[in-house]
Scaffold this active site. Structure first.
Site, PDB file in Angstrom:
ATOM      1  N   LEU A   6       0.866  -1.176   0.000  1.00 60.59           N
ATOM      2  CA  LEU A   6       0.000   0.000   0.000  1.00 60.59           C
ATOM      3  C   LEU A   6       0.905   1.228   0.000  1.00 60.59           C
ATOM      4  CD1 LEU A   6      -2.580   1.715   0.494  1.00 60.59           C
ATOM      5  CD2 LEU A   6      -2.380   1.132   2.916  1.00 60.59           C
ATOM      6  N   ILE A   7       0.737   2.095  -0.991  1.00 63.51           N
ATOM      7  CA  ILE A   7       1.541   3.313  -1.099  1.00 63.51           C
ATOM      8  C   ILE A   7       0.619   4.519  -1.060  1.00 63.51           C
ATOM      9  CG2 ILE A   7       3.258   4.573  -2.454  1.00 63.51           C
ATOM     10  CD1 ILE A   7       3.974   1.979  -3.870  1.00 63.51           C
ATOM     11  N   GLY A   9      -0.069   8.687  -1.507  1.00 66.95           N
ATOM     12  CA  GLY A   9       0.434   9.842  -2.259  1.00 66.95           C
ATOM     13  C   GLY A   9       1.111   9.489  -3.566  1.00 66.95           C
ATOM     14  N   SER A  11       0.131  10.241  -6.811  1.00 65.25           N
ATOM     15  CA  SER A  11      -0.212  10.995  -8.021  1.00 65.25           C
ATOM     16  C   SER A  11       1.020  11.585  -8.696  1.00 65.25           C
ATOM     17  CB  SER A  11      -1.214  12.111  -7.706  1.00 65.25           C
ATOM     18  OG  SER A  11      -0.695  13.004  -6.747  1.00 65.25           O
ATOM     19  N   GLY A  13       5.666  12.448  -8.114  1.00 67.70           N
ATOM     20  CA  GLY A  13       6.894  12.333  -7.340  1.00 67.70           C
ATOM     21  C   GLY A  13       7.283  10.936  -6.919  1.00 67.70           C
ATOM     22  N   GLY A  15       6.010   8.852  -4.751  1.00 62.93           N
ATOM     23  CA  GLY A  15       4.923   7.874  -4.690  1.00 62.93           C
ATOM     24  C   GLY A  15       4.578   7.312  -6.058  1.00 62.93           C
ATOM     25  N   SER A 138      12.659  12.767   5.786  1.00 62.00           N
ATOM     26  CA  SER A 138      13.403  13.845   5.131  1.00 62.00           C
ATOM     27  C   SER A 138      14.661  14.087   5.942  1.00 62.00           C
ATOM     28  CB  SER A 138      12.543  15.116   5.110  1.00 62.00           C
ATOM     29  OG  SER A 138      13.306  16.260   4.751  1.00 62.00           O
ATOM     30  N   TYR A 151       7.297  22.076   9.435  1.00 61.66           N
ATOM     31  CA  TYR A 151       7.477  20.873   8.617  1.00 61.66           C
ATOM     32  C   TYR A 151       8.480  19.937   9.288  1.00 61.66           C
ATOM     33  CZ  TYR A 151       9.207  17.994   4.759  1.00 61.66           C
ATOM     34  OH  TYR A 151       9.606  16.945   3.966  1.00 61.66           O
TER      35      TYR A 151
END
Length: 286
Positions: A6-7, A9, A11, A13, A15, A138, A151
């Site tokens: 299951l991934i 995001g 749409s 980049g 993902g 990140s 962030y």
């Protein structure tokens, strides 16, 4: 039976590239995104290469959509082998100038979404005594950076969450836990975001403005001169994710480039992959 993943995001980049790469490497991929209208490019790749990718709606800020996606996978396959927490969003604004809604949003998308998705898959992985959870964090999850403190705070939280999980679910239930830590990722979204921010100048005003101008000038300079050294493609990061997924003993944390490694060195040099610290935590508490 193929391993499934299951991934979140998918749409664009990392993902998007991960969904394609995992499918090409014999995984059954459940590619999710908040709005399936944005799946046009992924659908083209699925059709062109006959990929075993199944699209599902999932908004990491809405637990009902997370539960529905996981239930669909369990209904279809009776198991869930792997979760890639990829969905996230950048945010550059001073704490003083951020609204309450923005603070909640950046935390929900980048941290709580990871918690909720992980919470949804854990019962199934625990019962089957196997699984793997990989979160895209990140270098901002290890090193705080100007105008990115909200962030970074969310990404720091993900790192702590994953580290805490790794201390007990790995041995008890054979669930592997990893954080993949990219530096800059070169995408059209990133380039346009930098340009939009610089042009509109909307994220820092008053006494913060001159500091923010220096910050943005540095970002733009690095984007122009150091793209090869600093910025990776989504596919390059996805390849690191696949390597972690296929590793017999995956690291707790891994940077995705030499630049990212160097940037975090003062934080990571004593224990680059996090395994020593997890061992110490187990010895201290368990």
């Amino acid at each position: 039976m193929k391993k499934n993943i299951l991934i979140t995001g998918t749409s664009t980049g990392v993902g998007f590239e991960s969904a394609i790469l995992f499918a090409k490497n014999n995984y059954k991929v459940y590619a999710t995104m908040r709005n399936l209208d944005k799946a046009v490019d992924l659908k083209k790749q699925i059709e062109a290469h006959s990929l075993d990718i199944h699209l599902l709606p999932l908004d990491v800020t809405k637990t009902e959509t997370i539960k529905a996606a996981v239930n669909t996978i369990i209904k279809n396959d009776g198991k869930i082998d792997m979760l890639l927490n990829n969905a996230g969003a950048g945010f550059a604004k001073t704490t003083e100038q951020a609204t309450e809604a923005e603070i909640k949003w950046v935390t929900d998308v980048n941290y709580l979404g990871v918690v909720y998705c992980t919470q949804a898959v854990l019962p199934h992985m625990r019962k089957q005594k196997s699984g793997q959870i990989i979160s895209i964090t990140s270098v901002g999850g290890l090193v705080g950076q100007p105008f990115n403190e909200l962030y970074c705070g969310a990404k720091f939280a993900v790192e702590g969450f994953m580290e805490g999980l790794a201390a007990y679910v790995s041995d008890a239930f054979n669930i592997k836990i990893s954080c993949v830590e990219p530096g800059g990722i070169s995408t059209e979204f990133m380039a346009s975001a930098i340009e939009k921010t610089a042009v509109e100048g909307q994220f820092a005003t008053g006494e913060y403005a001159p500091i923010f101008e220096r910050y943005m000038a540095g970002n733009q300079q690095r984007a122009k001169e150091s793209k090869i050294q600093v910025y990776q493609t989504g596919l390059e990061v996805a390849q690191v994710v696949l390597n972690v997924a296929q590793s017999e003993n995956p690291p707790l944390r891994i940077r995705t480039s030499q630049w990212a490694e160097d940037f975090c060195k003062l934080k990571t040099q004593a224990d680059p992959d996090g395994t020593k610290l997890v061992a110490q935590i187990k010895n201290s508490f368990l």
